[in-house]
Design an enzyme around this catalytic site. Structure first.
Site, mmCIF file in Angstrom:
data_model
loop_
_atom_site.group_PDB
_atom_site.id
_atom_site.type_symbol
_atom_site.label_atom_id
_atom_site.label_comp_id
_atom_site.label_asym_id
_atom_site.label_seq_id
_atom_site.Cartn_x
_atom_site.Cartn_y
_atom_site.Cartn_z
ATOM 1 C CB CYS A 11 -0.975 0.040 1.377
ATOM 2 S SG CYS A 11 -2.036 -1.300 1.083
ATOM 3 C CB ALA A 15 0.438 0.048 -4.819
ATOM 4 C CG HIS A 79 8.823 -7.849 -6.942
ATOM 5 N ND1 HIS A 79 9.338 -7.009 -7.803
ATOM 6 C CD2 HIS A 79 8.241 -7.165 -5.731
ATOM 7 C CE1 HIS A 79 8.802 -6.015 -7.560
ATOM 8 N NE2 HIS A 79 8.143 -5.902 -6.359
ATOM 9 C CE LYS A 97 10.224 0.304 -13.819
ATOM 10 N NZ LYS A 97 10.819 1.312 -14.670
#
Length: 108
Positions: A11, A15, A79, A97
């Site tokens: 958050c 994002a 990730h 990314k």
């Protein structure tokens, strides 16, 4: 037409400024859940964006049948494990990314 129900994992500003508004603008997209390991961050984002479903553990959202896809917008080193867990749970994944920390991780 059924909407794609999306959870945002992470958050932070990236994002909330990028994928979140784009999903909300698309007539077939719906942000249904938010997750962040920091309770204050997820509570603030949920309040600001009027999202009822929140979690501090991403697996709680990966396990839900009412979530179709996740956006991973967390620190880079998270990730691969998050994308792997989401894919294993049958979710579609959009990952910020870089997708991984190195080529070996990316091939996973």
């Amino acid at each position: 037409m059924a909407k794609v129900r999306v959870a945002i994992i992470g958050c932070g500003q990236i994002a909330l400024q990028n994928p979140f508004p784009g999903i909300r603008l698309h007539p077939e997209g719906e942000v249904v859940a938010l997750c962040d390991t920091q309770p204050a961050a997820v509570e603030r984002a949920a309040r600001d964006w009027d999202i009822a479903l929140t979690a501090t553990d991403p697996q709680q959202l990966f396990d839900r049948d009412d979530i179709d896809a996740v956006v991973i917008a967390t620190p880079n080193f998270t990730h691969v494990p998050l994308a792997t867990a989401a894919l294993e749970a049958g979710k579609h994944v959009l990952c910020e990314k870089p997708i991984a920390m190195n080529a070996g991780e990316a091939h996973q």
